[in-house]
Design a protein around this motif. Structure first.
Motif, PDB file in Angstrom:
ATOM      1  N   LEU A  31       0.988  -1.329   0.010  1.00 24.58           N
ATOM      2  CA  LEU A  31       0.331  -0.738   0.246  1.00 24.58           C
ATOM      3  C   LEU A  31       0.791   1.377  -0.127  1.00 24.58           C
ATOM      4  O   LEU A  31       0.905   2.308  -0.087  1.00 24.58           O
ATOM      5  CB  LEU A  31      -0.958  -0.049   0.664  1.00 24.58           C
ATOM      6  N   LEU A  32       2.727   1.406   0.396  1.00 22.53           N
ATOM      7  CA  LEU A  32       3.124   2.181   0.869  1.00 22.53           C
ATOM      8  C   LEU A  32       3.658   2.785  -0.186  1.00 22.53           C
ATOM      9  O   LEU A  32       4.168   3.674  -0.350  1.00 22.53           O
ATOM     10  CB  LEU A  32       3.432   2.167   2.504  1.00 22.53           C
ATOM     11  N   ASN A  33       4.649   1.378  -0.950  1.00 26.64           N
ATOM     12  CA  ASN A  33       5.839   1.521  -1.304  1.00 26.64           C
ATOM     13  C   ASN A  33       6.685   3.186  -1.418  1.00 26.64           C
ATOM     14  O   ASN A  33       7.149   4.500  -1.879  1.00 26.64           O
ATOM     15  CB  ASN A  33       5.166   1.981  -2.820  1.00 26.64           C
ATOM     16  N   CYS A  34       7.245   3.044  -0.469  1.00 29.67           N
ATOM     17  CA  CYS A  34       8.142   3.765   0.363  1.00 29.67           C
ATOM     18  C   CYS A  34       9.215   3.665   0.006  1.00 29.67           C
ATOM     19  O   CYS A  34       9.856   3.026  -0.930  1.00 29.67           O
ATOM     20  CB  CYS A  34       8.528   3.037   1.951  1.00 29.67           C
ATOM     21  N   ASP A  53       8.235   8.059  14.656  1.00 29.76           N
ATOM     22  CA  ASP A  53       8.428   9.603  14.705  1.00 29.76           C
ATOM     23  C   ASP A  53       7.850  10.242  13.312  1.00 29.76           C
ATOM     24  O   ASP A  53       9.356   9.631  12.581  1.00 29.76           O
ATOM     25  CB  ASP A  53       9.681  10.394  15.480  1.00 29.76           C
ATOM     26  N   CYS A  54       8.118  11.513  13.368  1.00 29.08           N
ATOM     27  CA  CYS A  54       8.250  12.660  12.431  1.00 29.08           C
ATOM     28  C   CYS A  54       9.123  12.304  11.031  1.00 29.08           C
ATOM     29  O   CYS A  54       8.867  11.883  10.331  1.00 29.08           O
ATOM     30  CB  CYS A  54       7.349  13.526  12.905  1.00 29.08           C
ATOM     31  N   ALA A  55      10.405  12.967  12.123  1.00 32.02           N
ATOM     32  CA  ALA A  55      11.078  12.954  11.227  1.00 32.02           C
ATOM     33  C   ALA A  55      12.468  12.139  10.278  1.00 32.02           C
ATOM     34  O   ALA A  55      12.186  11.969   9.001  1.00 32.02           O
ATOM     35  CB  ALA A  55      12.501  13.927  11.321  1.00 32.02           C
ATOM     36  N   THR A  56      12.114  10.354  11.408  1.00 34.03           N
ATOM     37  CA  THR A  56      12.578   9.313  10.668  1.00 34.03           C
ATOM     38  C   THR A  56      11.241   9.101   9.762  1.00 34.03           C
ATOM     39  O   THR A  56      12.050   8.404   8.109  1.00 34.03           O
ATOM     40  CB  THR A  56      12.391   8.839  11.312  1.00 34.03           C
ATOM     41  N   LEU A  57       9.956   8.837   9.524  1.00 35.85           N
ATOM     42  CA  LEU A  57       9.074   9.122   9.072  1.00 35.85           C
ATOM     43  C   LEU A  57       9.327   9.535   6.949  1.00 35.85           C
ATOM     44  O   LEU A  57       9.630   8.746   6.446  1.00 35.85           O
ATOM     45  CB  LEU A  57       7.626   8.879   9.029  1.00 35.85           C
ATOM     46  N   LYS A  58       9.101  10.731   6.926  1.00 34.86           N
ATOM     47  CA  LYS A  58       9.682  11.752   6.215  1.00 34.86           C
ATOM     48  C   LYS A  58      10.593  11.570   5.428  1.00 34.86           C
ATOM     49  O   LYS A  58      10.962  11.210   4.884  1.00 34.86           O
ATOM     50  CB  LYS A  58       9.968  12.973   7.512  1.00 34.86           C
TER      51      LYS A  58
END
Ligand code: SF4
Length: 428
Positions: free
Chosen positions: A197-200, A316-321
């Protein structure tokens, strides 16, 4: 278990190993197999006469408790005992599987760079050729049957069987679930849904395709063909992996259908290995959208356990980004809570989670993992391990970086209230 002496070979056409997988601090073989011993090596074949395990004998072999294993994907893996020290803490098993292809290992040794494994594999190729020549001699029937199967299993045949398996399931399995260590990575793969679903952005195991569940007829066809590839050795399997990266998203009906059909068609009830196990991956989105009925259905299947590994990756937000992973921190935290809830409520379903890390990730990443795995949990929970997957290119790591990555792993491990292990990316 009769053994026959033929020139300098001791041939045992039928041997029985353990009938249950276990975490033991000594070398163990599972299921039924055949064995041919030469003065320098012990070769073990599966029920098709295909080489599966090689152990060296004598001083030129690195360690008496180490061995080489060939997978159904035709890769060699070197099982290192690591003197039975420290490996268990890292992996939850008493051996370290060194892979013959690049992965995310953080240990510096490379047994495949040394002579012993190369000599072992080339000795097998020579013995495999010799098996055909021996067939012209008067030999007991069980020996002849084994040698004839061995003679047919040339390196070319093994390569093409692996390619056939990959074709059937829509490509190589780029990553096996970490929980499959519980069955020594011995499981039959079936693709029930492609893509994710995400294709990171950061992910190097993804197919790159969007999520698509496969029709039942296609899954059944696939199982029938896969069964043919495993042939007589099917009896040595009692675990199935429903792939690819997010089978959980396929929903209750398709997952139950595939799990039941795999149990029936792969004849797990009559396997030489007890306690059948089912494995699948899920994502934070699929575990949150899954209806309770899906877990109820999994809990009532004839498998002893269904392991669902959820790729949470970061909280955490920064790592996900930075990972270019399109999920929010809240979603990750909710998915983690659902995992704990499922583990509490269903006896035969175990959900585990994996997170990525390296020495270059920010302190916020580690703080957010501690917040999840320590601060929000009651002390001591054995169900629901977390796996930490190093995001590294193993070929560019130096010793200082390896030490730092290990230090961060142990730091998390000793503070986590869930069992924590390294996730070594293995393919099939
Ligand atoms: S990390 Fe998981 S969800 Fe993201 S691309 Fe890779 S397989 Fe898909």
């Amino acid at each position: 278990m009769d053994a026959y002496e033929v020139d300098n070979l001791i041939i045992t056409p039928e041997k029985q190993g353990a009938e249950r997988f276990g975490t033991v601090s000594y070398p163990v073989r599972y299921g039924h197999f055949s064995e041919i011993r030469t003065p320098s090596h012990t070769f073990q074949c599966n029920l098709n006469g295909e080489i599966k395990v090689i152990e060296g004998r004598g001083n030129s072999w690195p360690h008496p408790a180490e061995w080489l294993k060939r997978t159904a994907g035709n890769d060699w893996v070197y099982y290192s005992a690591g003197d039975y020290k420290g490996i268990y803490d890292l992996l939850g098993e008493y051996y370290y599987p060194y892979l013959s292809y690049p992965s995310n290992s953080i240990l510096s040794d490379n047994p495949f760079g040394s002579r012993a494994p190369k000599t072992a594999i080339s000795s097998w190729t020579a013995l495999q050729r010799r098996a055909g020549e021996l067939l012209s001699r008067p030999l007991p029937e069980p020996v002849k049957t084994l040698l004839s199967r061995v003679a047919q299993s040339t390196p070319g045949v093994l390569r093409s069987k692996a390619a056939q398996l990959h074709r059937m399931i829509g490509g190589r399995v780029t990553v096996l679930p970490p929980d499959s260590r519980h069955v020594d990575y011995e499981m039959i793969p079936v693709t029930i849904a492609e893509g994710c679903l995400l294709n990171c952005g950061f992910c190097r195991v993804k197919s790159g395709r969007g999520f698509k569940a496969l029709p039942r007829t296609e899954i059944l066809e696939q199982m029938k063909h896969v069964k043919e590839v495993y042939g007589k050795d099917l009896r040595n399997y009692s675990a199935a992996f429903l792939g690819q990266h997010d089978a959980l998203e396929a929903g209750r009906e398709l997952v139950s259908f595939a799990a039941e059909k795999a149990y029936e068609l792969f004849e797990f009830e009559h396997s030489n290995l007890k306690d059948p196990v089912l494995f699948l991956f899920g994502s934070p989105l699929s575990i949150l959208s899954a209806k309770e009925g899906l877990f109820e259905a999994l809990d009532s299947l004839p498998y002893s356990t269904t392991f669902i590994n959820i790729g949470l990756e970061a909280a955490d937000c920064a790592t996900l980004k930075g990972l270019r992973r399109p999920v929010s921190v809240e979603t990750v935290r909710e998915a983690f809570s659902r995992m704990l809830d499922i583990n509490r409520r269903y006896q035969k379903v175990e959900v585990t989670a994996n997170f990525v890390f390296s020495d270059q990730f920010s302190p916020d990443h580690f703080a957010s993992l501690l917040e999840l795995t320590r601060n929000r949990l009651d002390p001591i929970r054995a169900k629901g391990a977390i796996y930490l997957s190093p995001v590294v290119d193993e070929q560019s790591l130096d010793d200082a970086r390896r030490r730092e990555i290990l230090r961060r792993f142990y730091d998390l491990k000793i503070h986590s209230r869930l069992p924590a292990f390294l996730y070594l990316i293995q393919r099939l």
